[in-house]
Design a protein around this motif. Structure first.
Motif: not given
Length: 516
Positions: A258-270
């Protein structure tokens, strides 16, 4: 043991007593009148090693003596004299059984008296001191100090200990309860000079898989807060990154979990910023990592990706779309900025030693939950596509003004939509708009399948029983049959409808004379 072989007795009230962890029978004492003694023979003989008044004023109270965790003959001392109006910090160390003492207060304010100083049992020369206003840390064996309060309230620190196995700093305050700084191993890396670049990913300590899975506890208002269940990942950023920052969790073999981002949620949406409420950019959003200058912290709750979510209303009663929980073993975490790998660390997930279950049983449970979520995802993917088909057809028909053409299209569209409605209602309960609705409208295949995972985990960690597998197989066959019916429509009726739309050259945007 307060009287030695010559008959001389240690006088004064013994305020602190400690045995050296490196020398059995090596005792140190400090009294309320500033006297310090040491015994190298289990208390048979005591040597007066009190500090001269030029270093420690007369009648100072020896709050604590802490022998070194590593060196013989070495100890640290904390004394106070604030009851006489003297608020200076008095911290000292000796390396020769008290023959000579060195003052170690550089960096601590002159009016911040100190009651406790201790050495980290896992890192030689790493010291912690508790003052009247907080915590200080020294990476130089006391030569210099810097503040370590973080979110600790400004409060008197009466004592502190380092839990050697878990590397936790435990703090006792006066009036503000106990506090724990979980995992001080990042301080070890700082002391070792490992933080050299503008970004640094600290090595996570081992985490324990315990009953309760990845769900947080909810303590009462007057109860303490447990350490979060999961893998605690800390990373340092010299400045806020201008591009996307990600934390990627992988198996030991390198397969992405799994990947987590500072600008996108887990579904890859902003991630959307609320327009209705103020958002503190210092606080990480749910399911997102922080990317602030300085130290950042993220807790991975052991969870694999969730099953596909239904777009729109979808009430689930028996189960959920929650991802499977990782099994014990070795894993990796990567810090990535704009597709560039900045750093990678390995870490371990351990099984709670109180769990009476084998690793093979845990793997069996994990595999079943993954299989369940795959089928649930197939259901929800089909439902999302069905809803998109129905919405597109409705949009086309609603935009047309030619009644004859509408009737022609409906001959193909209506039986297709009716069949899709039946399929959707078989896969999920379309009439349920709130959880209580399922009391009147029974759950369908997606919820029943999700319930298999829930009940397989209901008693905590353990091997699924034969009934779990039997129900899964039965539901999987039924789901496959329904989805096959949907695919037949998607592969035949949908192209037929599209061909007619193309043949009739129906415009995508239709406006009447009034612009409607």
């Amino acid at each position: 043991i307060t009287k030695d072989m010559t008959g001389a007795e240690i006088y004064g009230t013994i305020f602190t007593f400690a045995e050296s962890p490196t020398e059995k029978g090596n005792f140190w004492t400090g009294s309320d009148d500033g006297l310090v003694h040491v015994s190298k023979d289990g208390g048979k003989k005591w040597d007066n090693i009190s500090l001269p008044t030029s270093q420690l004023p007369e009648f100072s109270l020896i709050n604590l003596i802490s022998p070194s965790e590593f060196d013989k003959g070495k100890a640290y001392l904390a004394a106070t004299k604030y009851m006489f109006g003297d608020r200076k910090p008095y911290l000292f160390k000796t390396s020769d059984y008290g023959k000579t003492w060195t003052k170690i207060t550089n960096g601590i304010p002159s009016d911040e008296y100190c009651r406790v100083v201790r050495e980290d049992p896992n890192k030689k020369g790493l010291l912690y001191a508790g003052t009247e206003r907080g915590i200080y840390v020294s990476f130089t064996d006391g030569d210099t100090w810097q503040k370590l309060n973080l979110n600790l309230p400004q409060t008197p620190i009466r004592d502190l200990q380092i839990q050697k196995r878990e590397k936790d700093l435990v703090v006792a305050t006066h009036g503000r309860s106990f506090w724990i700084m979980d995992d001080v191993s990042p301080l070890h890396e700082i002391m070792d000079g490992m933080v050299k670049s503008s970004t640094h990913l600290f090595k996570p300590r081992a985490s324990y898989l315990m009953n309760g899975g990845a769900r947080p506890n909810r303590p009462d208002a007057d109860a303490g807060e447990n350490v979060p269940l999961g893998v605690q990942v800390r990373y340092y950023l010299a400045k806020k990154p201008s591009k996307e920052l990600k934390l990627q969790f992988l198996t030991e073999k390198g397969d992405t979990i799994i990947t987590y981002s500072n600008i996108n949620d887990k579904k890859g949406q902003a991630i959307k910023v609320s327009k209705d409420f103020f958002e503190d950019d210092k606080q990480p959003r749910p399911e997102a990592i922080s990317a602030n200058a300085g130290m950042n912290n993220f807790i991975w709750n052991f969870s694999y990706p969730d099953a596909v979510e239904v777009e729109g209303t979808n009430v689930m009663w028996a189960g959920s779309i929650a991802g499977a929980v990782a099994t014990p073993g070795m894993y990796k975490v990567r810090l990535i900025e704009d597709k560039v790998l900045l750093s990678e660390q390995t870490f371990e997930i351990k099984k709670d030693p109180r769990l009476k279950v084998s690793d093979e049983d845990l793997k069996a449970q994990f595999d079943l939950v993954q299989k369940v979520n795959k089928k649930v995802s197939e259901c929800h993917t089909a439902i999302n596509q069905i809803r998109k088909i129905k919405s597109s057809v409705s949009g086309y028909l609603g935009a047309l003004k030619d009644t004859a053409l509408v009737a022609k299209l409906k001959k193909i569209a209506k039986p297709m939509i009716d069949s899709l409605d039946v399929i959707e209602a078989s896969l999920m309960q379309t009439k349920a708009k709130a959880p209580q609705d399922v009391l009147a409208y029974p759950i369908r295949l997606n919820d029943k399948m999700a319930g298999v995972a829930r009940y397989a985990m209901s008693d905590g960690f353990g091997k699924p029983n034969t009934q779990h597998y039997a129900v899964y197989e039965d539901l999987a066959v039924r789901i496959d049959k329904v989805i096959a019916r949907y695919k037949a429509i998607k592969n035949t009726k949908v192209p037929e409808f599209n061909d007619l739309v193309n043949k009739e050259k129906i415009q995508a945007i239709v406006l009447d004379e009034k612009g409607k």
